[in-house]
Write a protein that holds these residues in place. Structure first.
Motif, PDB file in Angstrom:
ATOM      1  N   ASP A   4     -25.690 -13.579 -33.049  1.00 19.37           N
ATOM      2  CA  ASP A   4     -25.094 -14.859 -33.385  1.00 19.37           C
ATOM      3  C   ASP A   4     -25.568 -15.915 -32.388  1.00 19.37           C
ATOM      4  N   ALA A   5     -25.157 -17.150 -32.619  1.00 19.14           N
ATOM      5  CA  ALA A   5     -25.667 -18.268 -31.815  1.00 19.14           C
ATOM      6  C   ALA A   5     -25.109 -18.283 -30.398  1.00 19.14           C
ATOM      7  N   GLN A   6     -23.951 -17.665 -30.160  1.00 18.61           N
ATOM      8  CA  GLN A   6     -23.310 -17.720 -28.849  1.00 18.61           C
ATOM      9  C   GLN A   6     -23.546 -16.481 -28.001  1.00 18.61           C
ATOM     10  N   GLU A   7     -24.423 -15.614 -28.387  1.00 18.59           N
ATOM     11  CA  GLU A   7     -24.577 -14.342 -27.683  1.00 18.59           C
ATOM     12  C   GLU A   7     -25.064 -14.491 -26.248  1.00 18.59           C
ATOM     13  N   ALA A   8     -25.867 -15.485 -25.958  1.00 13.72           N
ATOM     14  CA  ALA A   8     -26.395 -15.655 -24.606  1.00 13.72           C
ATOM     15  C   ALA A   8     -25.337 -16.137 -23.616  1.00 13.72           C
ATOM     16  N   LEU A   9     -24.176 -16.548 -24.105  1.00 13.15           N
ATOM     17  CA  LEU A   9     -23.107 -16.981 -23.208  1.00 13.15           C
ATOM     18  C   LEU A   9     -22.583 -15.841 -22.343  1.00 13.15           C
ATOM     19  N   VAL A  10     -22.886 -14.618 -22.718  1.00 15.87           N
ATOM     20  CA  VAL A  10     -22.454 -13.486 -21.891  1.00 15.87           C
ATOM     21  C   VAL A  10     -23.072 -13.572 -20.498  1.00 15.87           C
ATOM     22  N   PHE A  11     -24.250 -14.157 -20.378  1.00 18.83           N
ATOM     23  CA  PHE A  11     -24.901 -14.293 -19.075  1.00 18.83           C
ATOM     24  C   PHE A  11     -24.190 -15.320 -18.189  1.00 18.83           C
ATOM     25  N   LEU A  12     -23.397 -16.192 -18.781  1.00 16.11           N
ATOM     26  CA  LEU A  12     -22.622 -17.150 -17.997  1.00 16.11           C
ATOM     27  C   LEU A  12     -21.219 -16.643 -17.684  1.00 16.11           C
ATOM     28  N   PHE A  13     -20.603 -15.898 -18.600  1.00 17.05           N
ATOM     29  CA  PHE A  13     -19.217 -15.493 -18.427  1.00 17.05           C
ATOM     30  C   PHE A  13     -19.036 -14.095 -17.849  1.00 17.05           C
ATOM     31  N   MET A  14     -19.989 -13.212 -18.011  1.00 15.06           N
ATOM     32  CA  MET A  14     -19.860 -11.863 -17.451  1.00 15.06           C
ATOM     33  C   MET A  14     -19.760 -11.890 -15.922  1.00 15.06           C
ATOM     34  N   PRO A  15     -20.502 -12.731 -15.204  1.00  8.27           N
ATOM     35  CA  PRO A  15     -20.313 -12.770 -13.745  1.00  8.27           C
ATOM     36  C   PRO A  15     -18.898 -13.189 -13.327  1.00  8.27           C
ATOM     37  N   PHE A  16     -18.205 -14.006 -14.149  1.00  8.34           N
ATOM     38  CA  PHE A  16     -16.803 -14.308 -13.846  1.00  8.34           C
ATOM     39  C   PHE A  16     -15.980 -13.025 -13.837  1.00  8.34           C
ATOM     40  N   VAL A  17     -16.156 -12.220 -14.866  1.00  5.73           N
ATOM     41  CA  VAL A  17     -15.423 -10.954 -14.967  1.00  5.73           C
ATOM     42  C   VAL A  17     -15.809 -10.031 -13.821  1.00  5.73           C
ATOM     43  N   GLN A  18     -17.097  -9.906 -13.564  1.00  7.36           N
ATOM     44  CA  GLN A  18     -17.559  -9.030 -12.496  1.00  7.36           C
ATOM     45  C   GLN A  18     -17.028  -9.486 -11.133  1.00  7.36           C
ATOM     46  N   ASN A  19     -17.101 -10.772 -10.837  1.00  9.79           N
ATOM     47  CA  ASN A  19     -16.611 -11.273  -9.552  1.00  9.79           C
ATOM     48  C   ASN A  19     -15.104 -11.092  -9.416  1.00  9.79           C
TER      49      ASN A  19
END
Length: 135
Positions: free
Chosen positions: A97-112
């Motif tokens: 889908d069009a928003q799939e690359a947003l994981v690269f911006l939001f996953m570090p929030f979860v990881q941190n």
């Protein structure tokens, strides 16, 4: 092997995989623009930030639960993050889908968040054990 060295090697391994999966989403023509190149550098540093925090915890940690917990937390956070990044690249479970690359911006929030909470708990356990040992 010391926990610092183990954490370093795991961080390098997960960092290389993370950067490869991140760069795989980028087209070569988009790198010709200076703003896109600056964004890509910032995003790459952001995706590597949880690994840097854990390397610092392993290196400068005062208590054994912190220094030995850092590679364990790094393993969990790195596997989860890279699995999510790989799913965005190769679509194991999700559809494109069009928003799939947003994981690269939001996953570090979860990881941190996980890193800070886990290191805080391990620091509290280490301080408690140290205080108990001194009594």
């Amino acid at each position: 092997m010391t926990p610092t060295r183990l954490t370093l090697w795991l961080a390098v391994l997960f960092g290389i995989v993370t950067l490869w999966l991140d760069l795989r989403m980028t087209t070569l023509s988009s790198l010709s623009e200076l703003s896109m190149l600056a964004f890509l550098i910032g995003e790459s540093l952001w995706t590597l930030s949880p690994y840097v925090v854990l390397m610092a915890a392993a290196r400068f940690g005062k208590f054994p639960p912190v220094t030995w917990g850092a590679p364990v937390v790094l393993l969990a956070v790195g596997l989860y993050g890279n699995l999510a990044y790989a799913d965005v690249n190769f679509h194991f479970w999700t559809k494109s889908d069009a928003q799939e690359a947003l994981v690269f911006l939001f996953m570090p929030f979860v990881q941190n968040f996980v890193v800070v909470v886990a290191m805080g708990v391990l620091f509290a356990i280490g301080a408690w054990l140290d205080r108990k040992k001194r009594q």
